[in-house]
Scaffold this active site. Structure first.
Site, PDB file in Angstrom:
ATOM      1  N   HIS A 185       0.842  -1.195   0.000  1.00  0.00           N
ATOM      2  CA  HIS A 185       0.000   0.000   0.000  1.00  0.00           C
ATOM      3  C   HIS A 185       0.883   1.253   0.000  1.00  0.00           C
ATOM      4  CE1 HIS A 185      -3.707   2.106   1.575  1.00  0.00           C
ATOM      5  NE2 HIS A 185      -2.779   2.942   1.978  1.00  0.00           N
ATOM      6  N   TYR A 193      -7.633   6.810   3.204  1.00  0.00           N
ATOM      7  CA  TYR A 193      -8.938   6.459   2.646  1.00  0.00           C
ATOM      8  C   TYR A 193      -9.829   7.700   2.630  1.00  0.00           C
ATOM      9  CZ  TYR A 193      -7.284   1.733   3.362  1.00  0.00           C
ATOM     10  OH  TYR A 193      -6.541   0.596   3.340  1.00  0.00           O
ATOM     11  N   ASP A 219      -8.305   1.425  -3.406  1.00  0.00           N
ATOM     12  CA  ASP A 219      -9.366   1.076  -2.467  1.00  0.00           C
ATOM     13  C   ASP A 219     -10.247   2.300  -2.211  1.00  0.00           C
ATOM     14  OD1 ASP A 219     -10.955   0.089  -0.466  1.00  0.00           O
ATOM     15  OD2 ASP A 219      -9.310  -0.533   0.857  1.00  0.00           O
ATOM     16  N   HIS A 246     -12.868   2.173  -0.308  1.00  0.00           N
ATOM     17  CA  HIS A 246     -13.234   2.039   1.123  1.00  0.00           C
ATOM     18  C   HIS A 246     -14.619   2.604   1.382  1.00  0.00           C
ATOM     19  CE1 HIS A 246     -11.654   1.066   5.175  1.00  0.00           C
ATOM     20  NE2 HIS A 246     -10.652   0.520   4.501  1.00  0.00           N
ATOM     21  N   GLU A 292     -11.192  -1.532  -5.394  1.00  0.00           N
ATOM     22  CA  GLU A 292     -11.625  -2.291  -4.208  1.00  0.00           C
ATOM     23  C   GLU A 292     -12.720  -1.564  -3.439  1.00  0.00           C
ATOM     24  OE1 GLU A 292      -8.147  -3.224  -1.958  1.00  0.00           O
ATOM     25  OE2 GLU A 292      -9.233  -3.307  -0.066  1.00  0.00           O
ATOM     26  N   ARG A 302     -12.552 -10.779  -1.897  1.00  0.00           N
ATOM     27  CA  ARG A 302     -11.456 -10.444  -0.978  1.00  0.00           C
ATOM     28  C   ARG A 302     -11.944 -10.404   0.464  1.00  0.00           C
ATOM     29  NH1 ARG A 302      -8.096  -7.182  -1.098  1.00  0.00           N
ATOM     30  NH2 ARG A 302      -8.409  -5.908   0.705  1.00  0.00           N
ATOM     31  N   HIS A 347      -8.253 -10.462   2.112  1.00  0.00           N
ATOM     32  CA  HIS A 347      -7.872  -9.283   2.896  1.00  0.00           C
ATOM     33  C   HIS A 347      -6.634  -9.599   3.748  1.00  0.00           C
ATOM     34  CE1 HIS A 347      -9.267  -6.078   6.029  1.00  0.00           C
ATOM     35  NE2 HIS A 347      -8.821  -5.455   4.957  1.00  0.00           N
ATOM     36  N   ASP A 399      -4.401  -5.896  10.650  1.00  0.00           N
ATOM     37  CA  ASP A 399      -5.350  -6.447  11.615  1.00  0.00           C
ATOM     38  C   ASP A 399      -5.814  -7.850  11.236  1.00  0.00           C
ATOM     39  OD1 ASP A 399      -6.988  -5.547   9.579  1.00  0.00           O
ATOM     40  OD2 ASP A 399      -8.038  -4.058  10.799  1.00  0.00           O
TER      41      ASP A 399
HETATM   42 MG    MG Z   1      -9.843  -2.586   1.717  1.00  0.00          MG
END
Ligand code: MG
Length: 405
Positions: free
Chosen positions: A128, A159, A207, A209, A233, A280, A309, A313
């Protein structure tokens, strides 16, 4: 009949080596020294998951035959009658992955071999790259490209692109403010720049998001078409997936979706109607390896690829589980990779290794990864960090309204 090996203990290990709360499940068995590890990480609500495991699943599981993975998954899912929520799915995932780990250790085989064997030697990954300007994003992307990566996800300002002066009404509540329209305009400029800068040999990803209204997301996917993204995404929130039909009719930008999904009814219509190109899911949030392998097979029939994913986390155990799926799935696409700090390799021996754009598994039995529990105890979880406002999950649009994070 030989006496089955049974579950004698189910424990949660809570640790935050990189400042992100992780939930690990350890299943001990009637066979001395034989145990399994699984990922149950729902970082924002980790204590709910720990309770589900320790107070509800553990009494249900003690004494059960460790080889009955499918039956344990099915019965754990309906044992509470209400099902398919993220806390319980994560708890079940911790158990499910640990049982696959045990099955591999008993067989003396890596889990990818239990799942049909390697369909490739290693998994191509993306990292990323972010920055405050197009040049800063390019510089950060080039660092990854110099390390051998062939795929880079590009974002500008985080994001939702939090780069703009926001004019909000007096008394607007605290939150992580962003301007959706400015974000969408900036994103087109970013990819115009990036495609010109890196040429066609590097795959670019992005992404959304869920930061845009559905029609603005459709327009973004059209506007990004000339820059040939590998995928776009989470262009829509899970509540708005019907809009993928409109997006499909308007643009050939490949679509990746699913990190928030918890219920099969969320992914089935998208797959059977060929409305996405990559699935994903966060595999612990759908219940672990057992449902994820079935989902990969279902997607294969519709030529949809996997891109599980893989942020910080997901615990290293979860990343290892992702990799066993990647290696054994015909329809693997790409793997998100978070770039572990050194402490991770110390605390989780056997964590997969990134070399020249590809992540490699070891050939140890099971998931091939362990945990140093004494070291894990030195990095306790923090129950305040995820609830202290305004965290990134308290997203707000300029007028102060609540937005999807
Ligand atoms: Mg994402």
């Amino acid at each position: 009949m030989t006496k089955p090996i049974t579950i004698t203990d189910v424990r949660t290990i809570l640790t935050a080596p990189e400042g992100i709360n992780l939930v690990i499940v350890k299943i001990e068995t009637s066979e001395p020294g034989l145990y399994g590890l699984g990922c149950a990480t729902f970082t924002q609500r980790y204590l709910m998951v720990a309770t589900a495991i320790e107070d509800y699943l553990k009494p249900f599981l003690i004494g059960k035959d460790v080889s009955r993975i499918e039956d344990i998954w099915q019965t754990s899912m309906v044992n509470s009658y209400w099902r398919n929520g993220p806390a319980l799915n994560n708890a079940i995932s911790g158990v499910d992955m640990a049982l696959w780990d045990i099955a591999g250790k008993r067989a003396g085989m890596p889990v990818y071999d239990l799942m049909g064997g390697k369909a490739r030697e290693a998994a191509a990954v993306y990292r990323h790259a972010d920055g405050r300007t197009v040049n800063e994003v390019e510089d950060n992307a080039r660092k990854f490209i110099e390390q051998g990566l062939l795929y880079v996800r590009c974002q500008m300002g985080g994001y939702g692109g939090r780069l703009h002066d926001i004019r909000s009404p007096e008394g607007a509540l605290p939150g992580a403010y962003f301007d959706p329209q400015a974000y969408a305009r900036d994103t087109v400029k970013l990819f115009e720049h990036m495609r010109g800068a890196v040429g066609n040999e590097i795959e670019l990803l992005h992404d959304v998001h869920e930061r845009l209204t559905p029609i603005d997301a459709v327009r973004l996917s059209k506007n990004l078409e000339p820059y040939r993204l590998f995928f776009l995404e989470d262009a829509l929130a899970p509540e708005n997936v019907d809009w993928f039909k409109v997006m499909r009719q308007q643009s050939a930008t490949p679509i990746a979706m699913g990190e928030l999904f918890t219920n099969p009814q969320e992914w089935l219509p998208l797959i059977e109607n060929r409305l996405i190109d990559f699935i994903r899911c966060h595999i612990s949030t759908i219940g672990g390896l057992t449902p994820a392998k079935k989902l990969a097979h279902l997607c294969e029939a519709f030529s949809i690829r996997t891109a599980w994913h893989g942020p910080g986390d997901v615990s290293p155990i979860g990343h290892a589980a992702n990799l066993h799926l990647d290696l054994s799935s015909y329809n693997f696409g790409v793997q998100e990779w978070w770039g572990p700090q050194d402490i991770i390799y110390e605390m989780f021996p056997g964590t997969p290794v990134l070399t020249n754009g590809y992540v490699y598994a070891n050939d140890k039995p099971g998931l091939g990864i362990d945990i140093d529990e004494k070291l894990a105890a030195k990095f306790p979880c923090d129950n305040t960090q995820s609830v202290r406002p305004p965290s990134w999950t308290t997203a707000r649009t300029p007028d102060g309204g609540s937005a999807r994070p």
